[in-house]
Design a protein around this motif. Sequence first.
Motif, PDB file in Angstrom:
ATOM      1  N   THR A  19      61.883  36.007  21.533  1.00  0.00           N
ATOM      2  CA  THR A  19      60.982  34.765  21.825  1.00  0.00           C
ATOM      3  C   THR A  19      61.584  33.722  20.803  1.00  0.00           C
ATOM      4  O   THR A  19      61.604  33.861  19.879  1.00  0.00           O
ATOM      5  CB  THR A  19      59.604  35.172  21.215  1.00  0.00           C
ATOM      6  N   THR A  24      61.533  27.101  23.564  1.00  0.00           N
ATOM      7  CA  THR A  24      60.366  26.997  24.460  1.00  0.00           C
ATOM      8  C   THR A  24      59.635  25.699  24.516  1.00  0.00           C
ATOM      9  O   THR A  24      59.207  24.744  25.454  1.00  0.00           O
ATOM     10  CB  THR A  24      59.198  28.235  24.152  1.00  0.00           C
ATOM     11  N   LEU A  27      61.549  22.896  25.855  1.00  0.00           N
ATOM     12  CA  LEU A  27      61.538  22.779  27.491  1.00  0.00           C
ATOM     13  C   LEU A  27      60.169  22.383  27.775  1.00  0.00           C
ATOM     14  O   LEU A  27      60.282  21.310  29.005  1.00  0.00           O
ATOM     15  CB  LEU A  27      61.701  24.303  27.927  1.00  0.00           C
TER      16      LEU A  27
ATOM     17  N   GLU B 188      58.549  28.944  13.355  1.00  0.00           N
ATOM     18  CA  GLU B 188      57.800  29.614  14.168  1.00  0.00           C
ATOM     19  C   GLU B 188      56.191  29.408  14.349  1.00  0.00           C
ATOM     20  O   GLU B 188      55.725  29.083  15.128  1.00  0.00           O
ATOM     21  CB  GLU B 188      58.072  30.992  14.139  1.00  0.00           C
ATOM     22  N   THR B 191      55.753  25.687  15.703  1.00  0.00           N
ATOM     23  CA  THR B 191      55.700  25.659  16.968  1.00  0.00           C
ATOM     24  C   THR B 191      54.688  26.524  17.718  1.00  0.00           C
ATOM     25  O   THR B 191      54.063  25.983  18.609  1.00  0.00           O
ATOM     26  CB  THR B 191      57.091  26.598  17.683  1.00  0.00           C
ATOM     27  N   TRP B 192      54.232  27.417  17.217  1.00  0.00           N
ATOM     28  CA  TRP B 192      53.153  28.308  17.829  1.00  0.00           C
ATOM     29  C   TRP B 192      51.734  27.543  17.522  1.00  0.00           C
ATOM     30  O   TRP B 192      51.038  27.494  18.320  1.00  0.00           O
ATOM     31  CB  TRP B 192      53.057  29.719  17.026  1.00  0.00           C
ATOM     32  N   LYS B 451      49.133  35.546  21.956  1.00  0.00           N
ATOM     33  CA  LYS B 451      50.631  35.578  21.139  1.00  0.00           C
ATOM     34  C   LYS B 451      51.639  36.677  21.601  1.00  0.00           C
ATOM     35  O   LYS B 451      52.633  36.533  22.208  1.00  0.00           O
ATOM     36  CB  LYS B 451      50.507  35.572  19.602  1.00  0.00           C
ATOM     37  N   PHE B 454      52.486  35.660  25.217  1.00  0.00           N
ATOM     38  CA  PHE B 454      53.408  34.541  24.892  1.00  0.00           C
ATOM     39  C   PHE B 454      54.966  35.180  24.745  1.00  0.00           C
ATOM     40  O   PHE B 454      55.805  34.888  25.261  1.00  0.00           O
ATOM     41  CB  PHE B 454      53.174  33.521  23.791  1.00  0.00           C
ATOM     42  N   GLN B 455      54.788  36.221  23.668  1.00  0.00           N
ATOM     43  CA  GLN B 455      56.200  36.672  23.155  1.00  0.00           C
ATOM     44  C   GLN B 455      56.772  37.811  24.533  1.00  0.00           C
ATOM     45  O   GLN B 455      57.840  38.016  24.333  1.00  0.00           O
ATOM     46  CB  GLN B 455      55.797  37.574  22.047  1.00  0.00           C
ATOM     47  N   SER B 456      55.797  38.110  25.209  1.00  0.00           N
ATOM     48  CA  SER B 456      56.203  39.013  26.143  1.00  0.00           C
ATOM     49  C   SER B 456      56.819  38.557  27.445  1.00  0.00           C
ATOM     50  O   SER B 456      57.567  38.884  28.278  1.00  0.00           O
ATOM     51  CB  SER B 456      55.114  39.963  26.754  1.00  0.00           C
ATOM     52  N   TRP B 459      61.029  32.706  27.905  1.00  0.00           N
ATOM     53  CA  TRP B 459      60.877  31.556  27.279  1.00  0.00           C
ATOM     54  C   TRP B 459      60.852  30.442  28.176  1.00  0.00           C
ATOM     55  O   TRP B 459      59.918  29.654  28.071  1.00  0.00           O
ATOM     56  CB  TRP B 459      61.977  31.419  26.337  1.00  0.00           C
ATOM     57  N   TRP B 460      61.509  30.504  29.370  1.00  0.00           N
ATOM     58  CA  TRP B 460      61.571  29.436  30.286  1.00  0.00           C
ATOM     59  C   TRP B 460      60.299  29.323  30.846  1.00  0.00           C
ATOM     60  O   TRP B 460      59.717  28.228  31.362  1.00  0.00           O
ATOM     61  CB  TRP B 460      62.555  29.568  31.338  1.00  0.00           C
ATOM     62  N   SER B 462      57.225  30.584  29.651  1.00  0.00           N
ATOM     63  CA  SER B 462      56.359  30.011  28.799  1.00  0.00           C
ATOM     64  C   SER B 462      56.402  28.601  28.510  1.00  0.00           C
ATOM     65  O   SER B 462      55.444  27.681  28.427  1.00  0.00           O
ATOM     66  CB  SER B 462      56.441  30.599  27.161  1.00  0.00           C
ATOM     67  N   GLY B 463      57.644  28.108  28.313  1.00  0.00           N
ATOM     68  CA  GLY B 463      57.976  26.773  28.395  1.00  0.00           C
ATOM     69  C   GLY B 463      57.266  25.861  29.475  1.00  0.00           C
ATOM     70  O   GLY B 463      56.707  24.723  29.244  1.00  0.00           O
ATOM     71  N   THR B 464      57.421  26.383  30.711  1.00  0.00           N
ATOM     72  CA  THR B 464      56.971  25.798  31.853  1.00  0.00           C
ATOM     73  C   THR B 464      55.475  25.757  31.877  1.00  0.00           C
ATOM     74  O   THR B 464      54.793  24.631  32.090  1.00  0.00           O
ATOM     75  CB  THR B 464      57.474  26.256  33.101  1.00  0.00           C
ATOM     76  N   TRP B 466      53.625  25.812  29.441  1.00  0.00           N
ATOM     77  CA  TRP B 466      53.205  24.865  28.305  1.00  0.00           C
ATOM     78  C   TRP B 466      53.373  23.384  28.748  1.00  0.00           C
ATOM     79  O   TRP B 466      52.323  22.563  28.422  1.00  0.00           O
ATOM     80  CB  TRP B 466      54.179  25.037  26.997  1.00  0.00           C
ATOM     81  N   ALA B 467      54.412  23.051  29.688  1.00  0.00           N
ATOM     82  CA  ALA B 467      54.450  21.822  29.945  1.00  0.00           C
ATOM     83  C   ALA B 467      53.438  21.646  31.090  1.00  0.00           C
ATOM     84  O   ALA B 467      52.806  20.300  31.004  1.00  0.00           O
ATOM     85  CB  ALA B 467      55.954  21.519  30.769  1.00  0.00           C
ATOM     86  N   LEU B 470      50.513  20.472  29.148  1.00  0.00           N
ATOM     87  CA  LEU B 470      50.776  19.152  28.721  1.00  0.00           C
ATOM     88  C   LEU B 470      50.567  17.904  29.645  1.00  0.00           C
ATOM     89  O   LEU B 470      49.634  16.741  29.337  1.00  0.00           O
ATOM     90  CB  LEU B 470      51.976  18.971  27.904  1.00  0.00           C
TER      91      LEU B 470
END
Lengths: 366, 488
Positions: A19, A24, A27, B188, B191-192, B451, B454-456, B459-460, B462-464, B466-467, B470
Amino acid sequence: MRTGGSVSYCLIFKAMKKTNYLKTACLAAAFAGIFVTGWESYLRQCGFTLSYNDDESLWAHTRKNIYEATPAGPVIVGTSRSKFDIDLGTWKSITGKEPVQLAIVGTTPRPVLQDLANDPDFKGTVIVDVMEMLFFQPDGSFTETSARKRLQYYPKYSLSQHASFHINRKLEDHLLFLDEERFSVNALIKRLPIASRPGVFVFPVFPMDLEYVSPNRQTAFTQNFLRDTAAQHEVEGVWMKMGLASTKRGVGGDTLTNIIRSVAQSVDKIRARGGKVVFVRFPSSDPVWAAEQQAYPRALYWERLLKETGVTGIHFADYPELSRYECPEWSHLSPADAKTFTRDLTRIIGDKTKWSLQNAVSQNIP
Amino acid sequence: MVFNSYTFILFFVLLLGLHNLPFSWKTKKINLLGASYLFYALWNPPFILLLWLSTVVDFYMAKLISVTENQRRRQLWLAVSLVLNLGMLSYFKYGGFLLENFTMLMNSLGIAFQAAKPDIILPVGISFYTFVTLSYTIDVYRRKFKPESSFLDFALFVTYFPHLVAGPIVRPEDLIPQFKQPVKATSEQFTWGLFLLTLGLFLKVVIADGWLAETSDFIFSLPFPVNPLDAWSAVLAFSGQIFCDFSGYSTCAIGVSLCLGFQLPENFRYPYASVGFSDFWRRWHLTLSTWLRDYLYIPLGGNLAGRYRTYLNLMITMLLGGLWHGASWNFVIWGGLHGLFLCIERLLRRKPRQTQPAGQHEMVLQATVIPVRSSRLSTLLRVLLTFFLVNVTWVFFRSPDFNTALKMLLCMFGVIMQGPKMLSTPDMLKVAIVTICLLVTHWNMRERSVKGLFQSLPWWFSGTMWAVMLILIVLTQKSTGSFIYFQF
């Protein structure tokens, strides 16, 4: 069981190692930034007019100015009609002082008038917009409770909310998409063509580019709307659905008596402190005006209100210069008409009430 | 100041900047304390005096309790702390309620008594910080730990802005040790923390305020009965709203605190996937339920004082827990119903045990109302039954008065059928979507953590996600709504 558990823990551990929080987050920020920029650009390209949220914060911010109200810069309480029909800029150019616009769309002004009456520090002048269909709604009705909700916000308007309002204002100066009435997720969902169950009253949706609100709470039709007759007919359809063209008789009996009595009490309180009140009936046209005359006969409502409160009233129908307008959607004046209407209205108020405003009028109008 | 406001964003950015400047640790703590007072004062500055009073008195009472050997004196100092804290809480929160009920009692006895309506403003978060300070003096009295020697650390513990107005209700051992050594959020953690802040704001702004509040507020404010479907929609809307509002606040608080390098205890564990009411209270507002357990239920005797006394203790705890939420009989009824369901659950759990010994799995199955015993399906059914009953209790929690609650229940259960249909299809769809999503999420997450999930995920992805959150926060734009639990 144990082996399976160890394997799954190993997998999780590997995933945890993989992770990358920063990647993240970057992005997410990039996607969100691109989307918001694109959304704003799209709205600008569509030609929408910038508008400010006419919410409780803007109302509370405006409410703070009531203590300086004079006949030259009165407080206006009422409905959307006074928000469209009184051009605050024109008023200021004539009297040298801008009115405090406290009218709330779709509500009866009685609670706000009562609030001014109960404020011991308020000694100013009030223009009350009397649109009978809203003005004579009984206590507990939707139009009355909506106004009360707005009033309840003011005493709780904290320093934090005040600061947020100013930051928001700076953003609203530049960003179209912050207009909650038109571009928030909820507003967009309401525009989805999803039919409701039979018998459910769904509040009609107005055209997207109907109006805009200025920081001083002035409301005006957009140029796009004034050019678009289809949109005007759409709003006329909304008025029909909302009963503006209904000829059903308004409240009477004890309810009406109590309403007028409560208004008289508010007026008396304001006057007792040296304040002044004037009632104004703003123009409407075509089927709406015809229906209003039948549903709220002048003698039973307007004249009785003036008589029992002892307040000076200005009814647009009594003055050729105020009744010469054609409302684009039967209920509100266009921005250009609002300017001339305001000029005539200030003169008539001055003439009829003999308030000091008359001097300002005669000094400023060529 | 609320987390979902522009003022907070500005405040937080400035504070983060200040907190990461190369000041001494003491200076950083003073900055945090000053910022916390500012955070609170931006609501209503005079009420900061109450916070100061509570802080100063409890700090010194705990010291006196600690150094005094005489038991009576120790009790006296504890009483001073209790009287001050509970006195302030009673006056500001229950003053009007008590007077109103006293007037009603006098009138019902035929005694003409008319009291002037008290004009009392409830200081934001008083119920929360009162519990925080009370736990400190009580624990010092119990000799659980020594009193805090640093006034700065103690004041920061009480006033630390992320938990100050709506929890989580922190205990001294949760937070004070973290103030002892200089800490700085790792990248970390930072960001978390931001992710949690986004998640909390998403729950609050988008789901609670944006999608559900209007429906719930509208139906509960109507003076007439409505169609059963509309009544259920309103209750489900409130059920989702209160969870998203409150867990949203807690998630924001935990996230904000983590950005500063401090960890706060979790407050929610997917409560709508609870199997029974004991499980519900192990998942809903954890810091309150553990507080009530440690400082009310156990001192009353807990479950060690006999069978009937246990039921009585449960009822007392839940009734007072209900009253903690607000000065209204409806909250008492809400607490009473929870207490009643807990008692029934306990009663049902007891009976089979008398006939045959049960294993751990069996014990869980027996702790429920539905006698279904086929593993996952039966658990799901019990979760749905619990959710159903929790919703029934929410009717009392949300209704402005008892009559409205009764009317809503009669509508929900079809006793009153002729009420009009009020809600539009999009509004009902929003409620249905959120309710289903909440239940599915809670069911799937009941043994997991955000968490971990999220960690499993890649990353892309989770990032999407998150976006998306937002973007929806920005587009929903409900920036001024207060959190429901602030009123408590």
